[in-house]
Design an enzyme around this catalytic site. Structure first.
Site, short mmCIF file in Angstrom:
data_model
loop_
_atom_site.label_atom_id
_atom_site.label_comp_id
_atom_site.label_asym_id
_atom_site.label_seq_id
_atom_site.Cartn_x
_atom_site.Cartn_y
_atom_site.Cartn_z
N SER A 64 49.21 27.79 65.41
CA SER A 64 48.35 27.57 64.35
C SER A 64 48.68 27.76 63.20
O SER A 64 49.59 28.17 62.10
CB SER A 64 46.79 26.46 64.48
OG SER A 64 46.63 25.66 64.11
N HIS A 69 41.02 35.49 52.21
CA HIS A 69 40.31 34.78 51.18
C HIS A 69 39.81 36.01 50.68
O HIS A 69 37.99 36.17 51.40
CB HIS A 69 39.77 33.21 50.76
CG HIS A 69 40.23 33.49 49.24
ND1 HIS A 69 40.86 32.79 47.83
CD2 HIS A 69 39.25 33.68 48.44
CE1 HIS A 69 41.11 33.29 47.17
NE2 HIS A 69 39.72 33.31 46.87
N CYS A 84 45.69 27.23 68.92
CA CYS A 84 46.32 26.68 70.51
C CYS A 84 46.68 27.07 71.38
O CYS A 84 47.46 28.08 71.55
CB CYS A 84 46.80 25.16 70.60
SG CYS A 84 48.42 25.35 70.01
#
EC number: 4.1.1.50
Length: 134
Positions: A64, A69, A84
């Protein structure tokens, strides 16, 4: 019986040293290190340096993604780790990031994503045939 397809950790890290959050090269090394530490599989990545301060970045994984940030002027970083194929990898990646950034406070939200039945035969899904109309 059900299983979870993925685990998603969203974390707000407060009280992080300015220098650890300000430079895109350091942010890239941080996320790359988390991928390696958690034994994840990198597909691609993109990073950006903000002016005058801060950076953002994402690593797309086979499992994934991991993203960050930063607001170095506030000692704050927003982290997102979603994988996953095993919860342990998600926790290991986040563990690495927290160890490296050494925040004074961490607020985490953990969500199990994709809760599905273990036995697909137990799912009642009707098949619909689509027919083209002229």
């Amino acid at each position: 019986m059900e299983k979870t397809l993925g685990l998603h950790i969203i974390a707000d890290l407060y009280g992080v040293d300015f220098e650890k959050l300000d430079h895109v090269e350091d942010i890239k090394a941080l996320l790359e290190g988390a991928v390696k530490y958690a034994n994840l599989s990198k597909l691609s990545s993109h990073f950006h340096q903000f002016n005058p301060h801060g950076a953002t970045g994402v690593i797309l994984l086979e499992e994934s993604h991991i993203s960050i940030h930063t607001w170095p002027e506030h000692g704050y970083a927003a982290i997102d780790v979603y994988t996953c194929g095993g919860k342990e990898k998600t926790f290991k990646a986040m563990e690495y990031i927290i160890k490296m950034l050494k925040p004074k406070r961490v607020d985490e939200k953990i969500a199990e994503r994709g809760v599905v039945p273990v036995n697909p035969e137990g799912v009642n899904i009707e098949k619909w045939e689509l027919t083209a109309t002229a």
